[in-house]
Design a protein around this motif. Sequence first.
Motif, short mmCIF file in Angstrom:
data_model
loop_
_atom_site.label_atom_id
_atom_site.label_comp_id
_atom_site.label_asym_id
_atom_site.label_seq_id
_atom_site.Cartn_x
_atom_site.Cartn_y
_atom_site.Cartn_z
N VAL A 42 36.83 -9.50 -47.27
CA VAL A 42 37.84 -10.49 -47.22
C VAL A 42 38.74 -10.21 -45.94
O VAL A 42 39.22 -9.11 -45.48
N LYS A 43 38.92 -11.28 -45.22
CA LYS A 43 39.63 -11.06 -43.87
C LYS A 43 41.20 -10.48 -44.04
O LYS A 43 41.76 -11.08 -44.96
N PRO A 44 41.45 -9.61 -43.33
CA PRO A 44 42.83 -9.06 -43.38
C PRO A 44 43.78 -10.32 -43.52
O PRO A 44 45.03 -10.08 -44.35
N GLU A 45 43.73 -11.18 -42.76
CA GLU A 45 44.74 -12.22 -42.56
C GLU A 45 45.01 -13.10 -44.15
O GLU A 45 45.83 -13.75 -44.04
N LYS A 46 44.12 -12.78 -44.78
CA LYS A 46 44.08 -13.59 -46.15
C LYS A 46 44.88 -12.72 -47.32
O LYS A 46 44.92 -13.19 -48.51
N ILE A 47 45.45 -11.43 -46.94
CA ILE A 47 45.67 -10.43 -47.99
C ILE A 47 47.40 -9.97 -47.57
O ILE A 47 47.59 -9.74 -46.66
N VAL A 48 48.07 -10.24 -48.67
CA VAL A 48 49.47 -9.92 -48.17
C VAL A 48 49.77 -8.94 -49.71
O VAL A 48 49.70 -9.42 -50.84
N GLY A 49 50.19 -7.60 -49.19
CA GLY A 49 50.62 -6.71 -50.38
C GLY A 49 52.08 -6.55 -50.24
O GLY A 49 52.73 -6.28 -49.24
N VAL A 50 53.04 -6.63 -51.51
CA VAL A 50 54.18 -6.48 -51.58
C VAL A 50 54.56 -5.46 -52.78
O VAL A 50 53.88 -5.45 -53.58
N ASP A 51 55.72 -4.50 -52.31
CA ASP A 51 56.02 -3.39 -53.29
C ASP A 51 57.58 -3.30 -52.92
O ASP A 51 58.11 -3.42 -51.80
N ILE A 52 58.10 -2.94 -53.88
CA ILE A 52 59.70 -2.63 -53.79
C ILE A 52 59.97 -1.31 -53.22
O ILE A 52 61.17 -1.20 -52.57
N SER A 53 58.99 -0.70 -52.82
CA SER A 53 59.11 0.94 -52.21
C SER A 53 58.51 0.86 -51.10
O SER A 53 57.16 0.86 -50.85
N GLN A 54 59.34 0.75 -49.95
CA GLN A 54 58.59 0.93 -48.54
C GLN A 54 58.01 2.63 -48.14
O GLN A 54 56.98 2.58 -47.68
N GLY A 55 58.40 3.55 -49.26
CA GLY A 55 57.77 4.81 -49.07
C GLY A 55 56.54 4.61 -49.68
O GLY A 55 55.72 5.33 -49.07
N LEU A 56 56.27 4.06 -50.67
CA LEU A 56 54.83 4.05 -51.17
C LEU A 56 53.83 3.20 -49.95
O LEU A 56 52.65 3.63 -49.95
N ILE A 57 54.41 2.31 -49.46
CA ILE A 57 53.55 1.44 -48.64
C ILE A 57 53.07 2.66 -47.39
O ILE A 57 52.10 2.64 -46.87
N ASN A 58 54.49 3.35 -46.96
CA ASN A 58 54.06 4.15 -45.75
C ASN A 58 53.08 5.19 -46.42
O ASN A 58 52.22 5.76 -45.49
N ALA A 59 53.00 5.59 -47.55
CA ALA A 59 52.18 6.74 -48.00
C ALA A 59 50.89 6.30 -47.93
O ALA A 59 49.92 7.17 -47.87
#
Length: 215
Positions: A42-59
């Motif tokens: 899947v092309k990355p521009e078709k993907i959006v991930g959302v989470d309430i925790s920026q810490g998890l995204i950074n990890a």
Amino acid sequence: MSIHPIYPEILSRLTSTSSSSRILDLGCGLGQDERKLMFDGVKPEKIVGVDISQGLINAGYDLFMDRGSKEEDIITFVKGDILVEDPLKWAEGKLAEGVEIVHVGAVFHLFEWEQQVVLASKLATLTSSKEDAVIFGYQFSSPNPGVHMLGPKKEAKVFGHDKGSWTKLWEEVGEATGTKWRIEILEVIPDRGLVTKGNWGFVNGRLMRFSVHKV
């Protein structure tokens, strides 16, 4: 996400050269599913991930060691709280026209009924302009729908649905948003996430994989 029964169908839509479908993963955590999607073509521009925790995204960036990748390989990750924010405004307006596919893993059961209605209504609005919209994922289930207390001191809680309560929820959401949804419960299996014995027990706990299709 990748072990969900409709994942092959979702992947086919996202990789088709004739489709502009995009996917939003609500509660993406470390972003392993986003990276799996990209690994599967899947092309990355078709993907959006959302989470309430920026810490998890950074990890997630640290875990997968892909921070600062080439622009064409960057997946969009957003810190967001769907209960208080408008998802149409996430990702600097990238979602303003809505999305066709939403994955929601282990999110609904964190909230009580009223909050679930808000959450589902926002997802319905986010996808309502798309004829082939689908919302899929998994959550904890119980033959006794409602709030179940967890923990040695019963300090935590989850909301377990069965097919009837889950269908009723989406009927309420449909009435509130002027949309209609077809509910499919694709799999209900013994819970493998929460400890089922001892003080942490989730009585008769199950894992329910679902898909909700706009009609």
